[in-house]
Write an enzyme that holds these catalytic residues in place. Sequence first.
Site, PDB file in Angstrom:
ATOM      1  N   ILE A   1       9.185  20.026  -8.293  1.00 17.52           N
ATOM      2  CA  ILE A   1       9.509  21.062  -7.309  1.00 17.52           C
ATOM      3  C   ILE A   1       8.983  22.435  -7.726  1.00 17.52           C
ATOM      4  O   ILE A   1       8.419  23.153  -6.924  1.00 17.52           O
ATOM      5  CB  ILE A   1      11.020  21.099  -6.956  1.00 17.52           C
ATOM      6  N   ASP A   2       9.167  22.810  -8.992  1.00 16.02           N
ATOM      7  CA  ASP A   2       8.600  24.086  -9.444  1.00 16.02           C
ATOM      8  C   ASP A   2       8.487  24.100 -10.963  1.00 16.02           C
ATOM      9  O   ASP A   2       8.929  23.172 -11.631  1.00 16.02           O
ATOM     10  CB  ASP A   2       9.374  25.297  -8.894  1.00 16.02           C
ATOM     11  N   PRO A   3       7.854  25.146 -11.519  1.00 19.37           N
ATOM     12  CA  PRO A   3       7.602  25.145 -12.965  1.00 19.37           C
ATOM     13  C   PRO A   3       8.890  25.212 -13.786  1.00 19.37           C
ATOM     14  O   PRO A   3       9.958  25.536 -13.269  1.00 19.37           O
ATOM     15  CB  PRO A   3       6.774  26.425 -13.176  1.00 19.37           C
TER      16      PRO A   3
ATOM     17  N   THR B   1      15.307  28.587 -11.624  1.00 21.41           N
ATOM     18  CA  THR B   1      14.562  27.555 -10.905  1.00 21.41           C
ATOM     19  C   THR B   1      14.666  27.742  -9.385  1.00 21.41           C
ATOM     20  O   THR B   1      15.679  28.201  -8.875  1.00 21.41           O
ATOM     21  CB  THR B   1      15.045  26.155 -11.352  1.00 21.41           C
ATOM     22  N   LYS B   2      13.616  27.445  -8.692  1.00 23.18           N
ATOM     23  CA  LYS B   2      13.514  27.520  -7.220  1.00 23.18           C
ATOM     24  C   LYS B   2      13.718  28.924  -6.640  1.00 23.18           C
ATOM     25  O   LYS B   2      13.877  29.084  -5.442  1.00 23.18           O
ATOM     26  CB  LYS B   2      14.441  26.509  -6.544  1.00 23.18           C
TER      27      LYS B   2
END
EC number: 3.2.2.27
Length: 218
Positions: free
Chosen positions: A67-69, A130-131
Amino acid sequence: MNSVTISHAPYTITYHDDWEPVMSQLVEFYNEVASWLLRDETSPIPDKFFIQLKQPLRNKRVCVCGIDPYPKDGTGVPFESPNFTKKSIKEIASSISRLTGVIDYKGYNLNIIDGVIPWNYYLSCKLGETKSHAIYWDKISKLLLQHITKHVSVLYCLGKTDFSNIRAKLESPVTTIVGYHPAARDHQFEKDRSFEIINVLLELDNKTPINWAQGFIY
């Protein structure tokens, strides 16, 4: 390699020819949102946001998408952890170890496997959160993943909640597996056999299976 200039950091995006069809839209969308997301300290740093665009797509059969780093120490290469401390890549390596029998390894990197492109849906987050940049990347994320799916046979998304409606976002028909996130509770990822299933799907599509053992670092 080609390069294009943009109005904000990283100021230049270097990219492989295979990304050419989406570059003008990417530049337009990024210039719209960059000033917002660059207010934050980011993971990865801006110079690494677009590093995966140097990867060709024509030789890829599978996209492994998170979904993301990592909220800290993102390298721009999805799942990459140079010191091999991140839970996600350690769990992925354990899964491949069980599948292949390889046990004496010091690391694992999806980016060095023939036919595989690791990808993050969102290309950055605020350091430690995150996100946190989802809203900024949304248009770009859809554009780029859509483009990747025109080249690969299988899209493997890690995260049942994060990717629950991913098929609705994609226009090109691509075989999609939505599996557990490597950090999912109750060892759910351990029971997930997606890496095996991907190779079965490739064979059904008359494509060469992925040699997942290629990702090990010794």
